[in-house]
Design a protein around this motif. Structure first.
Motif, mmCIF file in Angstrom:
data_model
loop_
_atom_site.group_PDB
_atom_site.id
_atom_site.type_symbol
_atom_site.label_atom_id
_atom_site.label_comp_id
_atom_site.label_asym_id
_atom_site.label_seq_id
_atom_site.Cartn_x
_atom_site.Cartn_y
_atom_site.Cartn_z
ATOM 1 N N HIS A 164 0.847 -1.185 0.000
ATOM 2 C CA HIS A 164 0.000 0.000 0.000
ATOM 3 C C HIS A 164 0.892 1.247 0.000
ATOM 4 C CE1 HIS A 164 -3.617 -2.396 1.042
ATOM 5 N NE2 HIS A 164 -2.760 -3.121 1.732
ATOM 6 N N VAL A 165 0.775 2.050 -1.051
ATOM 7 C CA VAL A 165 1.571 3.269 -1.147
ATOM 8 C C VAL A 165 0.639 4.468 -1.273
ATOM 9 C CG1 VAL A 165 3.529 2.076 -2.211
ATOM 10 C CG2 VAL A 165 1.777 3.106 -3.667
ATOM 11 N N SER A 166 1.200 5.641 -1.054
ATOM 12 C CA SER A 166 0.418 6.880 -1.113
ATOM 13 C C SER A 166 1.088 7.877 -2.055
ATOM 14 C CB SER A 166 0.301 7.510 0.286
ATOM 15 O OG SER A 166 -0.328 6.628 1.190
ATOM 16 N N VAL A 167 0.276 8.704 -2.666
ATOM 17 C CA VAL A 167 0.795 9.823 -3.458
ATOM 18 C C VAL A 167 1.183 10.929 -2.484
ATOM 19 C CG1 VAL A 167 0.263 11.574 -5.194
ATOM 20 C CG2 VAL A 167 -0.628 9.242 -5.452
ATOM 21 N N ILE A 168 2.458 11.310 -2.497
ATOM 22 C CA ILE A 168 2.920 12.328 -1.564
ATOM 23 C C ILE A 168 3.202 13.665 -2.248
ATOM 24 C CG2 ILE A 168 3.822 10.720 0.140
ATOM 25 C CD1 ILE A 168 6.569 11.075 -1.077
ATOM 26 N N HIS A 169 3.224 13.630 -3.587
ATOM 27 C CA HIS A 169 3.490 14.889 -4.306
ATOM 28 C C HIS A 169 3.060 14.721 -5.750
ATOM 29 C CE1 HIS A 169 5.407 18.658 -5.353
ATOM 30 N NE2 HIS A 169 6.164 18.064 -6.255
ATOM 31 N N ILE A 170 2.482 15.763 -6.325
ATOM 32 C CA ILE A 170 2.192 15.805 -7.759
ATOM 33 C C ILE A 170 2.970 16.990 -8.320
ATOM 34 C CG2 ILE A 170 0.441 16.085 -9.532
ATOM 35 C CD1 ILE A 170 -1.562 14.789 -7.632
ATOM 36 N N ASP A 171 3.887 16.700 -9.242
ATOM 37 C CA ASP A 171 4.758 17.770 -9.719
ATOM 38 C C ASP A 171 4.067 18.631 -10.766
ATOM 39 O OD1 ASP A 171 4.938 16.464 -12.185
ATOM 40 O OD2 ASP A 171 6.966 15.723 -11.856
ATOM 41 N N TYR A 173 4.245 18.697 -13.828
ATOM 42 C CA TYR A 173 3.843 17.991 -15.047
ATOM 43 C C TYR A 173 2.784 16.933 -14.763
ATOM 44 C CZ TYR A 173 8.056 20.253 -16.761
ATOM 45 O OH TYR A 173 9.004 21.190 -17.104
ATOM 46 N N SER A 174 2.186 17.000 -13.584
ATOM 47 C CA SER A 174 1.125 16.080 -13.151
ATOM 48 C C SER A 174 1.633 14.662 -12.926
ATOM 49 C CB SER A 174 -0.039 16.069 -14.149
ATOM 50 O OG SER A 174 -0.627 17.356 -14.233
ATOM 51 N N ASN A 175 2.943 14.495 -12.709
ATOM 52 C CA ASN A 175 3.477 13.196 -12.312
ATOM 53 C C ASN A 175 3.187 12.961 -10.835
ATOM 54 O OD1 ASN A 175 4.812 12.497 -14.833
ATOM 55 N ND2 ASN A 175 6.247 14.147 -14.351
ATOM 56 N N ALA A 176 2.671 11.790 -10.522
ATOM 57 C CA ALA A 176 2.385 11.439 -9.134
ATOM 58 C C ALA A 176 3.605 10.751 -8.529
ATOM 59 C CB ALA A 176 1.172 10.529 -9.054
ATOM 60 N N ILE A 177 4.120 11.298 -7.434
ATOM 61 C CA ILE A 177 5.279 10.744 -6.743
ATOM 62 C C ILE A 177 4.770 9.935 -5.552
ATOM 63 C CG2 ILE A 177 7.511 11.237 -5.718
ATOM 64 C CD1 ILE A 177 7.123 12.294 -8.613
ATOM 65 N N LEU A 178 5.213 8.669 -5.465
ATOM 66 C CA LEU A 178 4.748 7.769 -4.420
ATOM 67 C C LEU A 178 5.772 7.669 -3.300
ATOM 68 C CD1 LEU A 178 3.465 4.863 -6.713
ATOM 69 C CD2 LEU A 178 2.199 6.878 -5.908
ATOM 70 N N ASN A 179 5.327 7.169 -2.161
ATOM 71 C CA ASN A 179 6.205 7.050 -0.990
ATOM 72 C C ASN A 179 6.951 5.713 -0.977
ATOM 73 O OD1 ASN A 179 3.871 5.556 -0.436
ATOM 74 N ND2 ASN A 179 4.104 5.823 1.776
ATOM 75 N N ILE A 180 7.504 5.347 -2.139
ATOM 76 C CA ILE A 180 8.311 4.135 -2.222
ATOM 77 C C ILE A 180 9.422 4.375 -3.240
ATOM 78 C CG2 ILE A 180 6.855 3.053 -3.996
ATOM 79 C CD1 ILE A 180 7.430 0.351 -2.594
ATOM 80 N N GLU A 181 10.632 3.941 -2.910
ATOM 81 C CA GLU A 181 11.766 4.066 -3.811
ATOM 82 C C GLU A 181 11.780 2.888 -4.786
ATOM 83 O OE1 GLU A 181 13.854 6.561 -3.827
ATOM 84 O OE2 GLU A 181 13.342 7.580 -1.939
ATOM 85 N N TYR A 182 12.373 3.121 -5.964
ATOM 86 C CA TYR A 182 12.438 2.073 -6.990
ATOM 87 C C TYR A 182 13.111 0.814 -6.457
ATOM 88 C CZ TYR A 182 13.852 -0.421 -11.217
ATOM 89 O OH TYR A 182 14.067 -1.392 -12.156
ATOM 90 N N ASP A 183 14.263 0.970 -5.809
ATOM 91 C CA ASP A 183 14.993 -0.188 -5.292
ATOM 92 C C ASP A 183 14.173 -0.936 -4.242
ATOM 93 O OD1 ASP A 183 17.067 0.434 -6.952
ATOM 94 O OD2 ASP A 183 18.289 1.394 -5.398
ATOM 95 N N GLN A 184 13.442 -0.174 -3.441
ATOM 96 C CA GLN A 184 12.598 -0.784 -2.409
ATOM 97 C C GLN A 184 11.478 -1.608 -3.046
ATOM 98 O OE1 GLN A 184 10.706 2.167 0.037
ATOM 99 N NE2 GLN A 184 10.365 0.766 1.735
#
Length: 201
Positions: A164-171, A173-184
């Motif tokens: 379960h992840v959350s959107v923590i920022h929308i830049d 360009y309307s990209n949604a940034i999630l609270n999980i890193e790629y490596d994670q």
């Protein structure tokens, strides 16, 4: 020491607050370079601010002093400072430090020793500038402490095979940034196929 000062705030750009802060910095430090990470953080949103600082700090030079003024009322206007990767991070004691550095407990954190009457009558910007002045002069900035607020709200929640992840920022360009890193995510996925499910609130 050849510092750069970075600023991250939720002041917005409509009013005079950013200009006043930068004018005070110029008055105290002259032509020291000032890097604006963002002044458009949603008010009091320490998670968004932490994301922005994390995204920029890896590109910053040694001796950069990051002044992060978000939701200082939440930390009773007490400032803390930590050195990491040859950079300095000054922010309110409101849990943001562990959002930027989940392993902040591995580094020394200092509380800036202001008397309660100072916190009542000094402007928050003046406290930040005083802290930057101490760092530039390489003077003692505060008292080592392990008694500071930590937050864990940045982490995804894993239940069985579901993350379960959350959107923590929308830049911009309307990209949604999630609270999980790629490596994670890749570690949790472990080579398996995956499906995305979006829940609107």
């Amino acid at each position: 020491m050849n510092p750069i000062i970075s600023l991250t705030t939720d002041y917005g750009l409509k009013d005079h607050y950013v200009a006043a802060f930068k004018a005070k910095l110029m008055q105290r430090f002259g032509n020291i370079p000032v890097l604006d990470i963002s002044h458009s953080v949603n008010p009091y949103n320490i998670i968004e601010a932490a994301l922005l600082v994390k995204s920029v700090k890896k590109h910053c030079m040694d001796d950069t002093i990051h002044l992060i003024d978000i939701d200082h009322a939440g930390g009773n206007m007490q400032l803390i400072c930590m050195m990491r990767d040859n950079q300095y991070f000054v922010m309110p004691d409101n849990g943001m430090i562990s959002l930027i550095f989940p392993d902040c407990y591995k580094s020394t954190v200092f509380k800036l020793p202001y008397a309660q009457e100072d916190l009542q009558f000094m402007h928050m910007q003046d406290l930040f500038i005083h802290a930057a002045d101490k760092l530039i002069k390489q003077e003692s900035i505060g008292i080592e402490s392990t008694n500071y607020i930590q937050s864990q709200t940045f982490n995804p929640i894993v239940t069985g095979d579901t993350v379960h992840v959350s959107v923590i920022h929308i830049d911009n360009y309307s990209n949604a940034i999630l609270n999980i890193e790629y490596d994670q995510f890749e570690k949790l996925r472990n080579g398996r196929r995956f499906e995305l499910s979006i829940q609107r609130q």
